[in-house]
Design an enzyme around this catalytic site. Structure first.
Site, PDB file in Angstrom:
ATOM      1  N   CYS A 198      -0.527   4.078   2.198  1.00 28.64           N
ATOM      2  CA  CYS A 198      -0.333   3.899   3.654  1.00 28.64           C
ATOM      3  C   CYS A 198       1.139   4.058   4.050  1.00 28.64           C
ATOM      4  O   CYS A 198       1.443   4.659   5.073  1.00 28.64           O
ATOM      5  CB  CYS A 198      -0.773   2.501   4.112  1.00 28.64           C
ATOM      6  SG  CYS A 198      -2.182   1.820   3.266  1.00 28.64           S
ATOM      7  N   ASP A 199       2.036   3.471   3.275  1.00 28.18           N
ATOM      8  CA  ASP A 199       3.432   3.335   3.713  1.00 28.18           C
ATOM      9  C   ASP A 199       4.429   4.203   2.941  1.00 28.18           C
ATOM     10  O   ASP A 199       5.608   4.250   3.298  1.00 28.18           O
ATOM     11  CB  ASP A 199       3.874   1.858   3.568  1.00 28.18           C
ATOM     12  CG  ASP A 199       3.025   0.935   4.428  1.00 28.18           C
ATOM     13  OD1 ASP A 199       2.523   1.406   5.458  1.00 28.18           O
ATOM     14  OD2 ASP A 199       2.863  -0.240   4.056  1.00 28.18           O
ATOM     15  N   CYS A 247       0.833  -1.218   0.000  1.00 25.73           N
ATOM     16  CA  CYS A 247       0.000   0.000   0.000  1.00 25.73           C
ATOM     17  C   CYS A 247       0.861   1.259   0.000  1.00 25.73           C
ATOM     18  O   CYS A 247       1.391   1.657   1.041  1.00 25.73           O
ATOM     19  CB  CYS A 247      -0.927  -0.031   1.214  1.00 25.73           C
ATOM     20  SG  CYS A 247      -1.921   1.460   1.356  1.00 25.73           S
TER      21      CYS A 247
END
Ligand code: NAP
Length: 316
Positions: A140-141, A137
């Site tokens: 997200c990261d 992701c």
């Protein structure tokens, strides 16, 4: 044992499941939505949703939160649990028994909207390095890799979107794809061309992941020449598609040879009455937010009609 019995239990709170909740609840049915993570499904990994009608640029998280509130406003109940199995009733009209990790639930009908899970490459080291430089992701990261060198593996829409986002924060992004052309949309391919820190390694596969505590490099093999080369990276984003997580409920719905649920036009199981499927886990050609919510509306309406038939009423 859970005290309350529901008309409709929805397994999976992605866009398909939450849309199904709205449609069943608006038809006057009591609705339970069970989710093992946080509501929203894959869309929360998308920074900006640009191809959903009439909401250009909405963030995936905002979309999911708005959808959940909409379902809750119609009295759908959300429950956090991981469902392990579902027992079908002995006779039609009795309750399905849903076995979760935390509790047991009962419902007259079931909507499976369990979606898909990320495909892995299948290499040694991979599981160990997930969360240690390997991510599924970018939204997200990605921030963990600010100013660093990363690679994105895959050639679909997810890979292209991830690469575009990462190009804005990372020092360099290398896209590694097994073919000479991308599967993803041309608009996304074109958008990526404006970044001069994006490199392309086409017609190549990753054959080795190196790194002990953190990923340090990938070994890439050229499909045509068979030559291998090592590419040093700090992060690897896997975007090589998803696989269905459908076989868990194969007692309720026929599963095709690729593991997707086969249902009829009303999203109903051909095996067990009262079971419906919505979303990416269904056997179909196009998997988009639009088709997920379309499935949700059909499955939610079909489940409500099923309950009305059980009660001797026709659904209009
Ligand atoms: P996808 O479309 O299935 O693409 C997966 C990519 O990974 C393909 O390029 C495929 O290569 C490659 N691949 C598959 N298995 C591989 C393996 N074992 N080794 C190496 N490469 C492999 O997956 P996705 O990009 O995650 O998209 C999933 C669905 O969500 C699609 O329907 C997509 O359209 C949709 N989506 C839409 C948007 C949007 O509309 N903005 C954004 C994200 C996702 P080949 O091309 O050679 O098969």
């Amino acid at each position: 044992m859970s005290a309350k019995k529901y008309d409709v239990a929805i397994i999976g709170a992605g866009p398909a499941g939450m849309t199904a909740a709205i449609y069943s609840a608006r038809a006057g049915k009591s609705v339970l939505v069970i989710e093992k993570k946080s509501p929203g499904g894959q869309i929360v990994n998308t920074l900006e949703v640009d191809n959903y009608p009439a909401t250009p640029g909405i963030s995936g998280v905002k979309y999911a939160m708005t959808l959940q509130k909409q379902a809750q406003d119609f009295d759908a109940v959300f429950q956090f649990d991981e469902i392990k199995s579902i027992d079908e009733p002995k006779k039609e009209g009795d309750y399905f028994v849903i076995h979760g990790k935390n509790d047991e639930y009962e419902a007259l009908s079931i909507i499976l909207s369990t979606g898909l899970e990320n495909r892995k490459i299948g290499l040694e080291n991979e599981d160990k390095l997930v969360g240690h430089g390997i991510s599924f992701c970018a939204a997200c990261d990605g921030a963990f890799f600010k100013g660093k060198d990363v690679a994105v593996y895959g050639g679909g829409n997810t890979a292209l979107e991830d690469a575009s986002y990462l190009a804005t924060i990372c020092k360099s992004v290398t896209i590694i794809h097994r073919r000479d052309r991308f599967r993803g949309e041309q608009a996304l391919v074109d958008a990526l061309k404006k970044y001069d820190n994006v490199n392309y390694i086409m017609e190549s596969t990753i054959v080795e992941l190196k790194g002990d505590k953190l990923i340090e490099s990938v070994v890439v093999k050229d499909k045509n020449t068979g030559e291998t080369k090592e590419v040093k990276i700090n992060g690897l984003f896997l975007a090589i598609g998803q696989i269905p997580s459908g076989a868990d409920f194969a007692n309720l719905v026929k599963v095709d040879e690729r593991g997707y649920y086969e249902v009829d036009e009303s999203c109903a199981s051909k095996l067990v009455a009262g079971v419906f499927v919505a979303g990416d886990g269904r056997s179909k050609k196009i998997r988009q937010l639009t088709t997920a919510v379309a499935d949700g509306s059909v499955a939610g309406s079909s489940a409500a009609a099923y309950i009305d038939r059980l009660n001797g009423r026709e659904y209009v």
